[in-house]
Motif scaffolding. Structure first.
Motif, PDB file in Angstrom:
ATOM      1  N   PHE A   1     -20.273 -20.032 -69.283  1.00 32.11           N
ATOM      2  CA  PHE A   1     -20.922 -19.558 -70.498  1.00 32.11           C
ATOM      3  C   PHE A   1     -19.961 -19.573 -71.685  1.00 32.11           C
ATOM      4  N   ALA A   2     -18.673 -19.332 -71.421  1.00 37.13           N
ATOM      5  CA  ALA A   2     -17.692 -19.395 -72.507  1.00 37.13           C
ATOM      6  C   ALA A   2     -17.575 -20.824 -73.032  1.00 37.13           C
ATOM      7  N   ARG A   3     -17.536 -21.804 -72.118  1.00 36.68           N
ATOM      8  CA  ARG A   3     -17.460 -23.206 -72.545  1.00 36.68           C
ATOM      9  C   ARG A   3     -18.731 -23.641 -73.247  1.00 36.68           C
ATOM     10  N   PHE A   4     -19.871 -23.188 -72.740  1.00 38.26           N
ATOM     11  CA  PHE A   4     -21.136 -23.540 -73.376  1.00 38.26           C
ATOM     12  C   PHE A   4     -21.218 -22.918 -74.771  1.00 38.26           C
ATOM     13  N   ALA A   5     -20.672 -21.715 -74.918  1.00 38.11           N
ATOM     14  CA  ALA A   5     -20.676 -21.056 -76.227  1.00 38.11           C
ATOM     15  C   ALA A   5     -19.860 -21.856 -77.237  1.00 38.11           C
ATOM     16  N   VAL A   6     -18.724 -22.406 -76.799  1.00 39.57           N
ATOM     17  CA  VAL A   6     -17.905 -23.232 -77.689  1.00 39.57           C
ATOM     18  C   VAL A   6     -18.669 -24.503 -78.062  1.00 39.57           C
TER      19      VAL A   6
END
Length: 200
Positions: free
Chosen positions: A14-19
């Motif tokens: 989710f952190a990578r998708f948020a970026v």
């Protein structure tokens, strides 16, 4: 895999998708800010700053993007954009002349003009992503010009980003807007790669 691994992997995803989502949103901001075209370098600089802060986990948003945009414009970003637009207009006039008046070596001259425009755009992108508040655009452009020659792999990465934007615009014009954020992120990656290679 332990029971604690799944939440950790989920959080990373989710952190990578948020970026990634932030890159797309930043592309829209850049496109809106660059509508007059001469503001494109400043818009790219503000977008790059926003993405840097996002990756670092610092608080950022549209207000900080707008503040950096104003700073980049006041620092001479509009003049760089004007010079870039003039260079592209010159290349377009040269290509039109080559098509209208077929002369020996015309195709080679046209190809060189296209390569020059591409090189100028890559230099502009690398300079814009290296911009920081208070930085001088002439020095940034000179450094970016040297990096574009010394780091052909990084420059090729930027060209690939330009190809993504062009392909998105060809498929559907609105897709080119968020793709500008991916181009900015790719140029940031190229600059990070160049700095890492120089440090070793």
């Amino acid at each position: 895999m332990t029971a604690t691994d799944a939440p950790v992997r989920g959080a990373r995803f989710f952190a990578r998708f948020a970026v990634f989502a932030e890159c797309l949103l930043t592309g829209v901001w850049i496109a809106v800010a660059a509508l007059p075209l001469v503001t494109l370098p400043a818009a790219l600089a503000a977008g790059a700053g926003h993405l840097r802060r996002t990756v670092a986990g610092d608080g950022t948003g549209l207000r900080s993007f707008a503040a950096e945009l104003r700073g980049a414009l006041r620092g001479g970003g509009w003049a760089v954009g004007l010079a870039w637009c003039a260079a592209l207009a010159l290349v377009q006039a040269d290509l039109a002349l080559v098509r209208a008046l077929p002369v020996p070596g015309g195709r080679a001259a046209g190809a060189l003009a296209i390569l020059a425009a591409l090189w100028a755009t890559v230099t502009l992108l690398r300079a814009a992503t290296a911009w920081r508040p208070g930085a001088a655009w002439p020095a940034l452009l000179a450094d970016a010009w040297r990096r574009s020659l010394r780091d052909p792999a990084g420059s090729l990465l930027v060209v690939c980003g330009l190809a993504v934007v062009a392909a998105s615009a060809w498929f559907s014009a609105p897709l080119a807007l968020p793709a500008l954020g991916l181009l900015t992120a790719g140029t940031l990656a190229a600059e990070h790669r160049t700095a890492a290679v120089a440090a070793t």
